[in-house]
Design an enzyme around this catalytic site. Structure first.
Site, short mmCIF file in Angstrom:
data_model
loop_
_atom_site.label_atom_id
_atom_site.label_comp_id
_atom_site.label_asym_id
_atom_site.label_seq_id
_atom_site.Cartn_x
_atom_site.Cartn_y
_atom_site.Cartn_z
N GLY A 70 0.80 -1.22 0.00
CA GLY A 70 0.00 0.00 0.00
C GLY A 70 0.83 1.27 0.00
NE ARG A 71 3.49 2.28 5.23
CZ ARG A 71 3.80 2.77 6.41
NH1 ARG A 71 3.94 4.07 6.55
NH2 ARG A 71 3.97 1.98 7.44
CE LYS A 92 6.87 0.22 5.86
NZ LYS A 92 7.18 -0.75 6.94
CG ASP A 96 -0.88 9.15 3.64
OD1 ASP A 96 -0.21 8.10 3.75
OD2 ASP A 96 -0.86 10.05 4.50
N GLY A 97 -0.34 6.30 1.37
CA GLY A 97 0.85 5.72 0.75
C GLY A 97 2.16 6.31 1.24
NE ARG A 156 10.36 -2.45 3.25
CZ ARG A 156 9.27 -3.06 3.72
NH1 ARG A 156 9.14 -3.25 5.03
NH2 ARG A 156 8.33 -3.47 2.92
CG ASP A 205 0.00 -8.87 6.06
OD1 ASP A 205 -0.65 -9.44 6.96
OD2 ASP A 205 0.31 -7.67 6.12
CG ASP A 220 6.40 -5.68 6.47
OD1 ASP A 220 7.03 -4.91 5.74
OD2 ASP A 220 5.55 -6.47 6.05
#
Length: 576
Positions: A138-139, A159, A171-172, A229, A328, A338
């Site tokens: 999503g971002r 990221k 909003d990413g 990353r 995920d 993450d």
């Protein structure tokens, strides 16, 4: 995109450091690349089905492993905060590249990297045990895959680089606070010897981002940032689950994605044959045998299970709590991935969770991580089973192997931490119980434990002197409990035949003096938000050598101060 035009980019492709040109490059004389000289090879986009649409509208993306998307975060005079020399070395990048005036523009996504090919990955996942359907990057936006001078494949990913079709209502973007934590912990975990995604660099965007840090309806503006990353792959358990859950023609995508993953990241599995004799009894009956050489997908699942078990055993060894072990957030390569509301144990508490969202049930607390790892492997295996790549017997066998691998690794780690020659379940179990009762600092205690001598001439009243700095404010009854444990421990040490000096060296090589405590992160964040990045850089240097004494840096090994227990420091939400 950018609100300013970036400075002129450099044009040369590579430089050679050390040694004449006609010599074969060694570790110190490899070709050091300029960004324009990166050897790109975009296998993910080339070999897997993609989203036919190119807009970034939040939507369901069907029958695809990725969506082509470009970074879109707005920047205004972006600045380089920090970069990792060791990651740059992996990528063969010339350190001078980080001095380029256009570097912050390239690694904020405001300017495209020459030869790159950007996309966002599609995946789903179980969040807190409940299937959440499509999630995806999503971002996070991958800039592309490169092949380094060692023929290793590495993926670069930004990221916080802007919206993608997977952004949903977000909003990413990312803020400096969470980006510093992700950057530092990626590198700290690597230095601790724990498999992890890495971080090349961190840049500020020069723009403000609104975040409701405590989910209490009081958002505030924070500095925006983007971290680059790096991993050999960012594939997750959920990358396979999403297609298995959708069923029908998407089941073929599970197979295609599995074939791709094995080909590029587990190539040794492709070359297995019957002579490898990888047949195992499942214990369910005389004829129940799993032959891993006859089904590469079963062999692959077993390896993913064992890598995951080994990873989580290492977490338990250093007192690391991930905080959000959704499927995920589980790497198929067995990497820590993450970094959100993570936390290293300060006072030892098996029920510790650093995630405020996890507080009601503590599903992802420190003590539950091994079982959650097994549950997640079960969900990953179920996706492969749904696509008819493995059968139930093979799945059960992989879960068995997860359990045995975890116990083998964990026992070996704890044995080394206490300096014994063999695992002593009763002694180690009693130690952990004592630590929990007295809320002993996990990191500092094990570091101090190496000061215990096996010499039997020490008086009872002096047995706890080497541990004094960790055993704070304990009463007479607890002193007796600890004294009795130390007596048994010393007896065990005496029987090992290892000298006190050798044991101390060995223990200090596995018990870090420095870990990335949340309050250390917060101190660096507070300064960085005022425009001073020196503490971030200094903290990186300390965490690159966690097992060394590092004279003059002792303050980074101190117990958390009182202010560290305020909300947003010792415990965090997923707001980033």
């Amino acid at each position: 995109m950018s609100t300013e035009l970036p400075p002129t980019t450099a044009t040369a492709a590579a430089t050679v450091t050390g040694g004449p040109d006609n010599q074969t490059p060694t570790e110190n004389s490899r070709v050091k690349l300029k960004l324009e000289g990166i050897n790109w090879d975009h296998s993910f986009v080339r070999e897997l089905p993609g989203d036919p649409l190119t807009d970034i509208t939040s939507r369901e993306v069907l029958h695809a492993c990725y969506s082509r998307v470009s970074p879109s975060a707005e920047v205004e005079n972006p600045q380089l905060v920090v970069w990792s020399e060791s990651v740059a070395d992996i990528l063969d990048l010339d350190p001078k590249e980080f001095e380029r005036p256009d570097f912050p523009y390239l690694f904020s996504g405001a300017s495209p990297l020459e030869g790159g090919l950007s996309y966002a990955q599609c995946y789903g996942g179980h969040q807190f045990g409940v299937w959440a359907d499509q999630l995806g990057d999503g971002r996070a936006i991958t800039l592309g895959e490169l092949i380094n001078s060692k023929s290793q494949r590495w993926e670069l990913q930004l990221k916080g680089a802007g919206k993608t079709p997977y952004s949903r209502f977000a909003d990413g973007l990312a803020v400096l606070r969470s980006s510093i934590r992700e950057f530092l912990c990626s590198e700290a975990m690597h230095s601790l010897g724990i498999p992890t995604t890495r971080a090349l660099c961190l840049v500020t965007t020069g723009k403000l981002v609104s975040r409701d840090m405590f989910y209490d309806g009081n958002p505030k503006d924070e500095p925006g940032a983007i971290v680059c990353r790096v991993a050999q792959s960012f594939l997750r358990f959920g990358s396979f689950q999403i297609h298995a859950k959708r069923g029908k023609e998407d089941l073929e995508i599970v197979k295609t994605l599995a074939d791709y993953t094995i080909k590029y990241h587990f190539p040794h599995i492709e070359s297995m044959n019957k002579s490898d004799s990888l047949s195992f009894s499942t214990g369910e009956g005389n004829n129940d045998v799993v032959d891993l050489t006859s089904n590469k997908y079963a062999a692959w699942l077993v390896e993913v299970a064992e890598r995951t078990a080994s990873l989580i055993a290492k977490w338990q060894g250093v007192g690391f709590t991930h905080g959000v072990l959704n499927t995920d957030n589980m790497s198929v390569l067995g990497l820590t991935i993450d970094y959100g509301p993570f936390g290293f144990l300060d006072a030892f508490d098996p029920s510790f969770t650093p995630n405020t969202t996890d507080l009601p049930g503590r599903r992802y607390c420190f003590a539950e991580q091994p079982d959650i790892g097994s549950w997640n492997i079960g969900q990953f295996g179920l996706a492969l089973s749904t696509a008819q790549l493995i059968n139930k017997k093979e799945l059960n066998y992989a879960l068995e192997r997860y359990g045995s691998k975890f116990m083998d690794e964990y026992q070996a780690i704890m044995t080394k931490k206490v300096g014994l020659s063999r695992y002593n379940k009763e002694l180690i179990g009693e130690l952990l119980n004592n630590m929990a009762v007295d809320k002993v600092d996990y990191t500092n205690f094990f570091r101090l434990l190496s000061n215990i001598k096996a010499d039997s001439d020490v008086l009872d009243k002096d047995l706890l002197v080497p541990l004094k700095a960790a055993l704070l404010d304990i009463g007479r009854e607890r002193k007796e409990a600890w004294t009795n444990w130390v007596k048994r421990y010393r007896a065990e040490l005496s029987s090992s035949g290892v000298s006190d000096e050798d044991r101390k060296v060995s223990m200090n090589s596995v018990n870090p003096k420095y870990v990335l405590r949340n309050y250390l992160c917060q101190s660096a964040i507070d300064m960085a938000e005022q425009g001073d990045f020196e503490e971030v850089r200094r903290l990186l240097k300390v965490m690159e050598k966690p097992f060394d004494d590092q004279p003059g840096m002792e303050r980074y090994a101190r117990l958390p101060p009182a202010w560290a227990y305020r909300p947003g420091v010792c415990m965090l939400s997923c707001s980033s």
